[in-house]
Design a protein around this motif. Sequence first.
Motif, PDB file in Angstrom:
ATOM      1  N   MET A   1       4.853  -4.940 -14.185  1.00  0.00           N
ATOM      2  CA  MET A   1       5.599  -5.647 -13.144  1.00  0.00           C
ATOM      3  C   MET A   1       7.024  -5.101 -13.005  1.00  0.00           C
ATOM      4  SD  MET A   1       3.540  -7.709 -11.728  1.00  0.00           S
ATOM      5  CE  MET A   1       4.644  -8.692 -10.765  1.00  0.00           C
ATOM      6  N   ILE A   2       7.667  -4.823 -14.114  1.00  0.00           N
ATOM      7  CA  ILE A   2       9.013  -4.240 -14.073  1.00  0.00           C
ATOM      8  C   ILE A   2       8.958  -2.866 -13.406  1.00  0.00           C
ATOM      9  CG2 ILE A   2      10.866  -3.280 -15.502  1.00  0.00           C
ATOM     10  CD1 ILE A   2      10.355  -5.618 -17.458  1.00  0.00           C
ATOM     11  N   GLY A   3       7.941  -2.086 -13.718  1.00  0.00           N
ATOM     12  CA  GLY A   3       7.780  -0.768 -13.103  1.00  0.00           C
ATOM     13  C   GLY A   3       7.573  -0.861 -11.606  1.00  0.00           C
ATOM     14  N   ILE A   4       6.773  -1.812 -11.169  1.00  0.00           N
ATOM     15  CA  ILE A   4       6.525  -1.996  -9.733  1.00  0.00           C
ATOM     16  C   ILE A   4       7.809  -2.407  -9.019  1.00  0.00           C
ATOM     17  CG2 ILE A   4       5.353  -3.480  -8.055  1.00  0.00           C
ATOM     18  CD1 ILE A   4       2.937  -3.470 -10.023  1.00  0.00           C
TER      19      ILE A   4
ATOM     20  N   LEU B   1      10.957  -1.943  -9.964  1.00  0.00           N
ATOM     21  CA  LEU B   1      11.920  -0.845  -9.947  1.00  0.00           C
ATOM     22  C   LEU B   1      11.487   0.264  -8.993  1.00  0.00           C
ATOM     23  CD1 LEU B   1      12.899  -0.591 -13.717  1.00  0.00           C
ATOM     24  CD2 LEU B   1      14.237  -1.531 -11.837  1.00  0.00           C
ATOM     25  N   GLY B   2      10.188   0.516  -8.909  1.00  0.00           N
ATOM     26  CA  GLY B   2       9.681   1.520  -7.978  1.00  0.00           C
ATOM     27  C   GLY B   2       9.931   1.119  -6.537  1.00  0.00           C
ATOM     28  N   LEU B   3       9.682  -0.147  -6.214  1.00  0.00           N
ATOM     29  CA  LEU B   3       9.953  -0.629  -4.858  1.00  0.00           C
ATOM     30  C   LEU B   3      11.448  -0.589  -4.547  1.00  0.00           C
ATOM     31  CD1 LEU B   3       7.484  -3.637  -4.640  1.00  0.00           C
ATOM     32  CD2 LEU B   3       7.320  -1.447  -3.441  1.00  0.00           C
ATOM     33  N   ALA B   4      12.278  -0.933  -5.520  1.00  0.00           N
ATOM     34  CA  ALA B   4      13.727  -0.881  -5.313  1.00  0.00           C
ATOM     35  C   ALA B   4      14.181   0.557  -5.069  1.00  0.00           C
ATOM     36  CB  ALA B   4      14.455  -1.476  -6.519  1.00  0.00           C
ATOM     37  N   ALA B   5      13.645   1.499  -5.806  1.00  0.00           N
ATOM     38  CA  ALA B   5      14.002   2.909  -5.613  1.00  0.00           C
ATOM     39  C   ALA B   5      13.550   3.392  -4.233  1.00  0.00           C
ATOM     40  CB  ALA B   5      13.378   3.761  -6.706  1.00  0.00           C
ATOM     41  N   LYS B   6      12.360   2.986  -3.838  1.00  0.00           N
ATOM     42  CA  LYS B   6      11.848   3.368  -2.518  1.00  0.00           C
ATOM     43  C   LYS B   6      12.716   2.770  -1.420  1.00  0.00           C
ATOM     44  CE  LYS B   6       8.422   5.420  -0.440  1.00  0.00           C
ATOM     45  NZ  LYS B   6       8.209   6.830  -0.547  1.00  0.00           N
ATOM     46  N   LEU B   7      13.151   1.540  -1.581  1.00  0.00           N
ATOM     47  CA  LEU B   7      13.994   0.876  -0.604  1.00  0.00           C
ATOM     48  C   LEU B   7      15.339   1.578  -0.469  1.00  0.00           C
ATOM     49  CD1 LEU B   7      14.317  -1.580   1.291  1.00  0.00           C
ATOM     50  CD2 LEU B   7      15.270  -2.803  -0.655  1.00  0.00           C
ATOM     51  N   VAL B   8      15.919   1.960  -1.577  1.00  0.00           N
ATOM     52  CA  VAL B   8      17.229   2.633  -1.554  1.00  0.00           C
ATOM     53  C   VAL B   8      17.093   4.030  -0.949  1.00  0.00           C
ATOM     54  CG1 VAL B   8      19.067   3.548  -3.029  1.00  0.00           C
ATOM     55  CG2 VAL B   8      18.150   1.288  -3.473  1.00  0.00           C
ATOM     56  N   ASP B   9      15.954   4.688  -1.137  1.00  0.00           N
ATOM     57  CA  ASP B   9      15.751   6.026  -0.582  1.00  0.00           C
ATOM     58  C   ASP B   9      15.514   6.022   0.921  1.00  0.00           C
ATOM     59  OD1 ASP B   9      16.077   7.284  -2.972  1.00  0.00           O
ATOM     60  OD2 ASP B   9      13.936   7.467  -3.418  1.00  0.00           O
ATOM     61  N   THR B  10      15.169   4.886   1.487  1.00  0.00           N
ATOM     62  CA  THR B  10      14.902   4.802   2.921  1.00  0.00           C
ATOM     63  C   THR B  10      16.196   4.970   3.699  1.00  0.00           C
ATOM     64  OG1 THR B  10      13.106   3.259   2.466  1.00  0.00           O
ATOM     65  CG2 THR B  10      13.897   3.363   4.725  1.00  0.00           C
ATOM     66  N   PRO B  11      16.224   5.900   4.644  1.00  0.00           N
ATOM     67  CA  PRO B  11      17.456   6.106   5.437  1.00  0.00           C
ATOM     68  C   PRO B  11      17.819   4.862   6.246  1.00  0.00           C
ATOM     69  CG  PRO B  11      15.847   7.856   5.856  1.00  0.00           C
ATOM     70  CD  PRO B  11      15.179   6.823   5.024  1.00  0.00           C
ATOM     71  N   GLY B  12      19.092   4.531   6.250  1.00  0.00           N
ATOM     72  CA  GLY B  12      19.566   3.406   7.036  1.00  0.00           C
ATOM     73  C   GLY B  12      19.491   2.068   6.330  1.00  0.00           C
ATOM     74  N   ILE B  13      18.806   2.008   5.203  1.00  0.00           N
ATOM     75  CA  ILE B  13      18.699   0.748   4.462  1.00  0.00           C
ATOM     76  C   ILE B  13      19.362   0.937   3.106  1.00  0.00           C
ATOM     77  CG2 ILE B  13      17.157  -0.931   3.399  1.00  0.00           C
ATOM     78  CD1 ILE B  13      15.064  -0.204   5.471  1.00  0.00           C
ATOM     79  N   ASN B  14      20.406   0.179   2.858  1.00  0.00           N
ATOM     80  CA  ASN B  14      21.077   0.243   1.567  1.00  0.00           C
ATOM     81  C   ASN B  14      21.484  -1.176   1.176  1.00  0.00           C
ATOM     82  OD1 ASN B  14      22.350   0.950  -0.738  1.00  0.00           O
ATOM     83  ND2 ASN B  14      23.873   2.277   0.191  1.00  0.00           N
ATOM     84  N   PRO B  15      20.651  -1.833   0.356  1.00  0.00           N
ATOM     85  CA  PRO B  15      20.931  -3.235   0.005  1.00  0.00           C
ATOM     86  C   PRO B  15      22.081  -3.410  -0.978  1.00  0.00           C
ATOM     87  CG  PRO B  15      19.024  -2.459  -1.192  1.00  0.00           C
ATOM     88  CD  PRO B  15      19.439  -1.351  -0.247  1.00  0.00           C
ATOM     89  N   ILE B  16      22.570  -2.316  -1.512  1.00  0.00           N
ATOM     90  CA  ILE B  16      23.635  -2.429  -2.514  1.00  0.00           C
ATOM     91  C   ILE B  16      25.001  -2.326  -1.858  1.00  0.00           C
ATOM     92  CG2 ILE B  16      24.608  -1.429  -4.601  1.00  0.00           C
ATOM     93  CD1 ILE B  16      21.792  -0.457  -5.272  1.00  0.00           C
TER      94      ILE B  16
END
Length: 50
Positions: free
Chosen positions: A30-33, A35-50
């Motif tokens: 679950m932690i891996g999933i 973190l993987g989704l968070a990394a994918k989200l941050v890599d998406t152009p135009g989307i930066n939740p941080i």
Amino acid sequence: MRIQDKLEGIRIASRPTTKQTVISVTTAAMIGIVLGLAAKLVDTPGINPI
């Protein structure tokens, strides 16, 4: 006297139960999933939740 012999006198060697093993594996997955989704989200152009 070896260090291992001293430690065996102090601690009780016990094997994890099946339930503990399943919980550990599930938690790690679950932690891996997440973190993987968070990394994918941050890599998406135009989307930066941080």
